[in-house]
Design a protein around this motif. Sequence first.
Motif, PDB file in Angstrom:
ATOM      1  N   GLU A  80       2.051   8.751   2.082  1.00 45.49           N
ATOM      2  CA  GLU A  80       1.434  10.078   1.967  1.00 45.49           C
ATOM      3  C   GLU A  80       0.364  10.284   3.042  1.00 45.49           C
ATOM      4  OE1 GLU A  80      -1.009  12.770  -1.356  1.00 45.49           O
ATOM      5  OE2 GLU A  80      -0.064  10.880  -1.934  1.00 45.49           O
ATOM      6  N   ARG A  81      -0.430   9.236   3.308  1.00 42.70           N
ATOM      7  CA  ARG A  81      -1.494   9.391   4.316  1.00 42.70           C
ATOM      8  C   ARG A  81      -0.943   9.765   5.689  1.00 42.70           C
ATOM      9  NH1 ARG A  81      -3.464   4.650   1.938  1.00 42.70           N
ATOM     10  NH2 ARG A  81      -2.977   3.392   3.758  1.00 42.70           N
ATOM     11  N   LEU A  82       0.255   9.299   5.988  1.00 39.13           N
ATOM     12  CA  LEU A  82       0.860   9.608   7.281  1.00 39.13           C
ATOM     13  C   LEU A  82       1.675  10.904   7.242  1.00 39.13           C
ATOM     14  CD1 LEU A  82       2.012   6.059   8.505  1.00 39.13           C
ATOM     15  CD2 LEU A  82       0.037   7.392   9.264  1.00 39.13           C
ATOM     16  N   GLY A  83       1.623  11.600   6.113  1.00 38.68           N
ATOM     17  CA  GLY A  83       2.331  12.867   6.008  1.00 38.68           C
ATOM     18  C   GLY A  83       3.837  12.709   5.894  1.00 38.68           C
ATOM     19  N   GLY A  94       0.307   4.177  -0.783  1.00 38.31           N
ATOM     20  CA  GLY A  94      -0.346   5.404  -0.353  1.00 38.31           C
ATOM     21  C   GLY A  94      -0.225   5.691   1.125  1.00 38.31           C
ATOM     22  N   VAL A  95       0.187   4.688   1.926  1.00 36.42           N
ATOM     23  CA  VAL A  95       0.274   4.899   3.365  1.00 36.42           C
ATOM     24  C   VAL A  95       1.321   5.954   3.699  1.00 36.42           C
ATOM     25  CG1 VAL A  95       1.987   3.070   3.790  1.00 36.42           C
ATOM     26  CG2 VAL A  95       0.383   3.705   5.592  1.00 36.42           C
ATOM     27  N   PRO A 144       1.354   5.357  14.645  1.00 38.80           N
ATOM     28  CA  PRO A 144       0.111   5.061  13.930  1.00 38.80           C
ATOM     29  C   PRO A 144      -0.645   3.853  14.455  1.00 38.80           C
ATOM     30  CG  PRO A 144       1.971   4.276  12.661  1.00 38.80           C
ATOM     31  CD  PRO A 144       2.544   4.997  13.842  1.00 38.80           C
ATOM     32  N   LEU A 183      -0.960  -1.628  11.886  1.00 35.30           N
ATOM     33  CA  LEU A 183      -1.298  -1.468  10.480  1.00 35.30           C
ATOM     34  C   LEU A 183      -1.383  -2.843   9.831  1.00 35.30           C
ATOM     35  CD1 LEU A 183       1.101   1.489   9.526  1.00 35.30           C
ATOM     36  CD2 LEU A 183      -1.310   1.628  10.209  1.00 35.30           C
ATOM     37  N   GLU A 216       0.107  -2.112   4.350  1.00 34.19           N
ATOM     38  CA  GLU A 216       0.582  -0.817   4.833  1.00 34.19           C
ATOM     39  C   GLU A 216       2.007  -0.927   5.364  1.00 34.19           C
ATOM     40  OE1 GLU A 216      -3.444   1.450   6.343  1.00 34.19           O
ATOM     41  OE2 GLU A 216      -2.736  -0.262   7.504  1.00 34.19           O
ATOM     42  N   ASP A 272       0.871  -1.172   0.000  1.00 33.03           N
ATOM     43  CA  ASP A 272       0.000   0.000   0.000  1.00 33.03           C
ATOM     44  C   ASP A 272       0.913   1.228   0.000  1.00 33.03           C
ATOM     45  OD1 ASP A 272      -1.693   2.097   0.469  1.00 33.03           O
ATOM     46  OD2 ASP A 272      -2.648   1.247   2.251  1.00 33.03           O
TER      47      ASP A 272
END
Length: 360
Positions: A178-181, A175-176, A243, A246, A250, A173
């Motif tokens: 970016e999702r976590l900044g 995209g994780v 986080p 996960l 992720e 994944d």
Amino acid sequence: MQTVFINGRFLTQPISGVQRYAQEIVTALDALAGDGALPARYVLLTPPGARTLPLRHIETQTIGKRAGHYWDQVDYARAASRGTALCLAMTGPVALRRQVVVIHDAAVQRHPEHFSKPYVFAHSWLDRLLARRAVVATVSEFSRRELADVLPVAAKDIVVAPNGAEHLSITPDAGVVERLGLTKGGYFLTLGNLTRNKNLAVALRALARLQPGSAKLVAVGRMDRSVFGSAGLPEPGADVLLPGRLDDAEVAGLMQGARALIFPSIYEGFGIPPLEAFVNECPVLASTAPAVQEVCGDAADYFEPHDDATLARLMQMLLDDHDGEVRRERLAKGRQRVARYTWRGSAQILADACAKVAAR
């Protein structure tokens, strides 16, 4: 045909290293059964309310009304007495002699301060009883030596069936990040629950030695302080992300974007995360715990478990690796290392051990 009854109580427990091992071994045994490579029938026995595994060739049966150790010692013991028992998650019924029990480490005996007194008392006598009655298996040569030293069993009689890492050779994944900044290459990663043994404190102290803002630390795992206490941790700063737990995709995504995995454990019987990192092209900075060095060999860079200064220096070395030469060298060694360990190979080792017990 003989029947091997697998203890499925691990499917009622949160997933950590021991439960991961059990789940992946059962999945690999299922594949071996489908290939006709097992000389016995395998049945997975579970307590009420257990999770299910997508097995195609191993039958799953829910039995009994009890839970926890009572289910092990009464319901599972009664059902498994009709064949050979295979217990993959540190414990098994003391009344059975036809069984293989995987005891992953000697942490209870070597580091009782990391556990509650009731847990230490229960496992101290349980491990000794099982060592007298069952065939003991473990996950590394280090753990074989440790268990032979603290239990009434000779090292030559302990079966070694290591962990694998194929389970994390999956589509990540991505995209994780970016999702976590986060930004790719701008963070270090740790995996593990908030316990003293996992030693997150040294990673936090090492991060504090770096130039502020030069990197972040992402600590993935169960971080419930009401369960684990403070674990001797300094208060996490702005560059630390927690986080929680996960999923595998992720974790794979974070590994592929990380500067490195930091694995600072004080004591391990094996340690799966470094292998998972190697599978996902992630360098590893690891403690000098003996089992970790056994698994990682020359593919990791090492620091003493409480030496945050050396860990900070290794972190800075990777941050300064602008042309990627150090990273490429470490990843090449990691690929060679991870090829040594497979769930299928270890499942076959345990199946062979069960066959010997049944024949005996």
